[in-house]
Enzyme design. Structure first.
Site, mmCIF file in Angstrom:
data_model
loop_
_atom_site.group_PDB
_atom_site.id
_atom_site.type_symbol
_atom_site.label_atom_id
_atom_site.label_comp_id
_atom_site.label_asym_id
_atom_site.label_seq_id
_atom_site.Cartn_x
_atom_site.Cartn_y
_atom_site.Cartn_z
ATOM 1 N N HIS A 163 45.752 56.845 57.899
ATOM 2 C CA HIS A 163 45.079 55.584 58.080
ATOM 3 C C HIS A 163 46.029 54.867 59.127
ATOM 4 O O HIS A 163 47.528 54.914 58.877
ATOM 5 C CB HIS A 163 44.812 54.648 56.867
ATOM 6 C CG HIS A 163 44.063 55.176 55.781
ATOM 7 N ND1 HIS A 163 42.977 54.612 55.594
ATOM 8 C CD2 HIS A 163 44.495 56.380 55.123
ATOM 9 C CE1 HIS A 163 42.339 55.339 54.271
ATOM 10 N NE2 HIS A 163 43.379 56.437 54.194
ATOM 11 N N LYS A 205 52.791 54.378 52.367
ATOM 12 C CA LYS A 205 52.584 54.183 53.827
ATOM 13 C C LYS A 205 53.941 53.700 54.503
ATOM 14 O O LYS A 205 54.894 53.423 53.804
ATOM 15 C CB LYS A 205 52.026 52.814 54.029
ATOM 16 C CG LYS A 205 52.221 51.650 53.485
ATOM 17 C CD LYS A 205 51.429 50.261 53.749
ATOM 18 C CE LYS A 205 52.016 49.038 53.095
ATOM 19 N NZ LYS A 205 51.183 47.607 53.219
ATOM 20 N N ARG A 213 38.166 39.463 54.481
ATOM 21 C CA ARG A 213 39.200 39.311 53.290
ATOM 22 C C ARG A 213 39.119 38.258 52.750
ATOM 23 O O ARG A 213 39.439 37.125 53.462
ATOM 24 C CB ARG A 213 40.515 39.904 53.603
ATOM 25 C CG ARG A 213 40.083 41.465 53.935
ATOM 26 C CD ARG A 213 41.664 42.247 54.262
ATOM 27 N NE ARG A 213 41.178 43.422 54.808
ATOM 28 C CZ ARG A 213 42.400 44.417 55.155
ATOM 29 N NH1 ARG A 213 43.619 43.713 55.144
ATOM 30 N NH2 ARG A 213 42.046 45.661 55.715
ATOM 31 N N HIS A 229 41.566 56.289 62.048
ATOM 32 C CA HIS A 229 41.751 57.322 61.079
ATOM 33 C C HIS A 229 41.687 58.671 61.478
ATOM 34 O O HIS A 229 40.912 59.181 62.456
ATOM 35 C CB HIS A 229 40.716 57.069 60.103
ATOM 36 C CG HIS A 229 40.625 55.930 59.445
ATOM 37 N ND1 HIS A 229 39.964 54.781 59.679
ATOM 38 C CD2 HIS A 229 41.309 55.290 58.232
ATOM 39 C CE1 HIS A 229 40.105 53.700 58.817
ATOM 40 N NE2 HIS A 229 41.008 54.170 58.073
ATOM 41 N N ASP A 250 41.705 49.757 64.073
ATOM 42 C CA ASP A 250 41.642 50.867 63.274
ATOM 43 C C ASP A 250 41.570 52.366 63.743
ATOM 44 O O ASP A 250 40.620 52.527 64.299
ATOM 45 C CB ASP A 250 40.676 50.225 61.927
ATOM 46 C CG ASP A 250 41.000 50.388 60.682
ATOM 47 O OD1 ASP A 250 42.417 50.961 60.494
ATOM 48 O OD2 ASP A 250 40.580 50.157 59.709
ATOM 49 N N CYS A 255 37.721 52.119 56.738
ATOM 50 C CA CYS A 255 37.941 53.651 56.319
ATOM 51 C C CYS A 255 36.821 54.413 55.648
ATOM 52 O O CYS A 255 36.543 55.570 55.970
ATOM 53 C CB CYS A 255 39.207 53.984 55.533
ATOM 54 S SG CYS A 255 39.722 52.823 54.201
ATOM 55 N N GLN A 276 40.586 44.602 63.071
ATOM 56 C CA GLN A 276 41.635 45.837 63.103
ATOM 57 C C GLN A 276 41.491 46.760 64.185
ATOM 58 O O GLN A 276 40.433 47.147 64.365
ATOM 59 C CB GLN A 276 41.657 46.650 61.637
ATOM 60 C CG GLN A 276 42.076 45.556 60.723
ATOM 61 C CD GLN A 276 42.228 46.490 59.345
ATOM 62 O OE1 GLN A 276 41.278 47.153 59.083
ATOM 63 N NE2 GLN A 276 43.531 46.544 58.664
#
Length: 658
Positions: free
Chosen positions: A531, A485, A382, A404, A402, A353, A400
């Site tokens: 997100h 979330k 991670r 946004h 991912d 992000c 991911q």
């Protein structure tokens, strides 16, 4: 009844007058088997606890979540007693209930063997049959230290006391912010002490109330979860309110073991975890690579249709980016250590992000561009603790899917609604269709931004979640530091729940990155940021699908969709021609021209879980046909080639299972 000896309590929503000194069990008329504890003013308590004037008293049934936790923690005490009777030198760690069971940690000279577990379980059954009572006893810190002088780990918890729950996994079952208590296991006939443990409770009335339990396995575990501390030996067990429920659970475990993606990944040659790379860093083999590519390609197509723009960002960045975002303040423990390069510190990125925010900020933006939907298959890193790394479902390097989305305040509700529907529809396309939603709210100790912004974001997500008419479960304090979330929880083919997609509403990162767009009135406005990770991660979603399908992927995802099996070598050229026609239609097909006999080739294809087999012999060649064999073993003979190809292509196009 004398007024001085009367108290008023609320029971089942109605006020009742009872004698002073009445226990919760007496007030509830509890049998101690179906109702095993009470909730007094919202707090779980023993049935032996006395109720007070004005108390609200509710029953805790053994088959409720709280009841099962009490049952399992009581069984953990029985196990610890049995261990110390058989191994007197064993020192006690922590023994909390966990999902579907319990564990207890012990400091012993040698790891437990399977025979040791059999001895412990046998002694546990004797203790259960004896019907020892669980008796709660408040103690001062000094008395607790004196009584538990031979238990160094318990002494450490007493020293931590109020902070123990944060400092040691499972410690909140033993010590908290209030007074210390010890639970004595007493002989039901003589009242003599059989065993004792530091514990907050509550517990079952007696060991005889434990209906069904089983010890599962043992393994190493670091004290308080830190690799710097001694390694203890942990025994895991399960306990249930009935033998039938336990049998159901053990059957589920057996089915889950058959579906274990780590085992199937090796058997089907999909992926591996080379030691040379390090823990939690998988590699995908050619067949696994095909499945992954198909998953990603279909997702890309759907995102293109939904108006997303594709971006790419690097794997490392200077540390200042994560200072701006707050990750170095709130997420540093989950990040790999920094690298020093050219006088600067660089981090492997744990999140995409912040980089997407830089893309938004790279030039001036107009309200006409919003909503702006940025999408990336972005690999992040991670630093998961070694004890939680697990196959593909908990890795250290993950990709991911991912996205946004940047939108106006006015657009955010409609955008969230369409986004949630997009997520659910896409998950259904991959074969998951049993969902509920979880709403994670602010952690009061770990957040950025104003309370007002959090309240608005949380209320908006709740409205959107409720509009989908799915069950909604609250997860208090479970949000990331920058916004609440929604998590999509999906049940797989055997009923297990997996967290899939997450949708987070964020008013805070746009402010931290000073993101702006020009409004229709000409002023500058801050966008709202959403997100969204649809799969969560490619690796984890891959592992879930392996287990959901038990490795037998539907044809559209299967790495090999068709295998041609000639009856004799002479029939191989015929099937090669059929394969050529299938490839022209985009079908992944192989012809088995090995030296194996036909029956062995069929078994090989079934073991590889190939959806379709096409067999050909003299009669098939003469008729321009094939024998069509399914993964289930069902077979249709004499199917014209055109018809066979059409059926295969149709199953692939419709993404159905066969």
């Amino acid at each position: 009844m004398s007024a001085a000896l009367e108290i008023r309590i609320t029971l089942a929503g109605a006020e009742r007058v009872v004698a002073a000194g009445t226990t919760a069990g007496e007030a509830l008329d509890a049998d101690g088997r179906s109702v095993v504890a009470a909730r007094i003013n919202g707090e779980p308590r023993d049935l032996a606890a006395e109720v007070g004037d004005g108390d609200i008293v509710e029953p805790i049934a053994i088959d409720s979540p709280d009841g099962r936790a009490i049952l399992r923690h009581s069984t953990a005490h029985v196990m610890a007693q049995a261990v110390q009777e058989i191994f007197p030198e064993a020192r006690l760690g922590i023994g909390p209930p966990v999902e579907n069971g319990f564990y207890y940690d012990f400091d012993v000279a040698e790891p437990f063997t399977p025979d040791d577990l059999k001895r412990v379980e046998k002694r546990m059954r004797e203790i259960v049959k004896q019907g020892q009572t669980f008796s709660r006893r408040p103690v001062s810190d000094e008395d607790a230290r004196e009584e538990l002088a031979a238990e160094p780990y318990k002494l450490e918890l007493i020293g931590l006391k109020g902070g123990a729950a944060e400092s040691a996994e499972g410690a909140n079952v033993e010590v908290g912010a209030g007074q210390l208590t010890i639970y004595d296991n007493l002989d039901p006939k003589s009242g003599e002490l059989c065993w004792k443990d530091l514990c907050r409770g509550p517990h079952l009335p007696s060991t005889r109330v434990i209906p069904a339990f089983k010890l599962m396995r043992s393994g190493g575990a670091y004290w308080r979860g830190s690799e710097k501390n001694p390694q203890l030996q942990r025994i895991y067990g399960t306990a249930w309110e009935s033998r039938e429920k336990q049998d159901e659970y053990l059957h589920l475990l057996a089915e889950a073991e058959k579906r274990d993606h780590r085992k199937l990944g090796a058997e089907l040659d999909l992926f591996s975890f080379p030691d040379e790379l390090g823990s939690g860093l998988p590699v995908f083999h050619p067949k696994g690579g095909i499945i992954r590519r198909v998953m990603e390609d279909y997702s890309r197509r759907r995102h293109e249709e939904a108006g997303y723009s594709f971006v790419n960002t690097p794997h490392i960045t200077k540390e200042n980016l994560y200072k701006i975002s707050g990750h170095l303040d709130w997420y540093a423990d989950g990040m790999f250590p920094p690298m020093e390069l050219e006088g600067a510190r660089y981090y492997l990125k744990p999140m995409n992000c912040p980089m997407h925010n830089l893309i938004f900020r790279a030039r001036g933006r107009s309200y006409r561009e919003l909503p702006l939907r940025l999408f990336e298959f972005g690999t992040v890193y991670r630093y998961e603790k070694s004890g939680v790394v697990h196959g593909l479902t908990r890795v250290r390097g993950l990709t991911q899917d991912d996205a946004h989305i940047y939108c106006t305040r006015e657009q955010m509700r409609d955008e969230l609604t369409s986004l949630l529907r997009f997520v659910l529809d896409l998950l259904r396309d991959y074969g998951l269709d049993d969902f509920y939603l979880e709403l994670s709210t602010k952690d009061p100790e770990k957040f950025v931004g104003s309370d007002e912004a959090w309240e608005e974001a949380t209320a908006t997500l709740r409205e959107v979640a409720e509009s989908e008419k799915l069950d909604l479960v609250l997860d208090p304090g479970g949000a990331a530091f920058y916004g609440p979330k929604i998590s999509v929880q999906a049940r797989d083919a055997i009923g297990r729940t997996w967290q899939m997609s997450t949708i987070q509403l964020d008013f805070n990162l746009p402010q931290l990155f000073e993101l702006e767009y020009q409004s229709s009135e000409g002023g500058r406005q801050q966008p709202v940021m959403i997100h969204r990770a649809l799969f969560g991660s490619i690796e984890r979603f891959f592992g879930v699908l392996v287990e959901h399908y038990a490795g037998a992927f539907p044809p559209w995802l299967a790495p090999v969709q068709v295998v041609g099996i000639p009856i004799t070598d002479a029939h191989a050229p015929y099937l090669q021609d059929v394969a050529k026609r299938l490839r022209e239609r985009g079908v992944r097909v192989e012809v088995d021209v090995s030296d194996d006999r036909m029956q062995k080739k069929i078994r090989n294809a079934q073991k590889a879980k190939v959806p379709f087999m096409l067999l050909a012999g003299d009669d098939d060649v003469a008729a321009g046909a094939v024998s069509f064999r399914y993964r289930s073993g069902e077979q249709k003979n004499g199917v014209p080639i055109d018809q066979a190809i059409a059926e295969i292509v149709d199953a692939i196009d419709r993404r159905v299972q066969v």
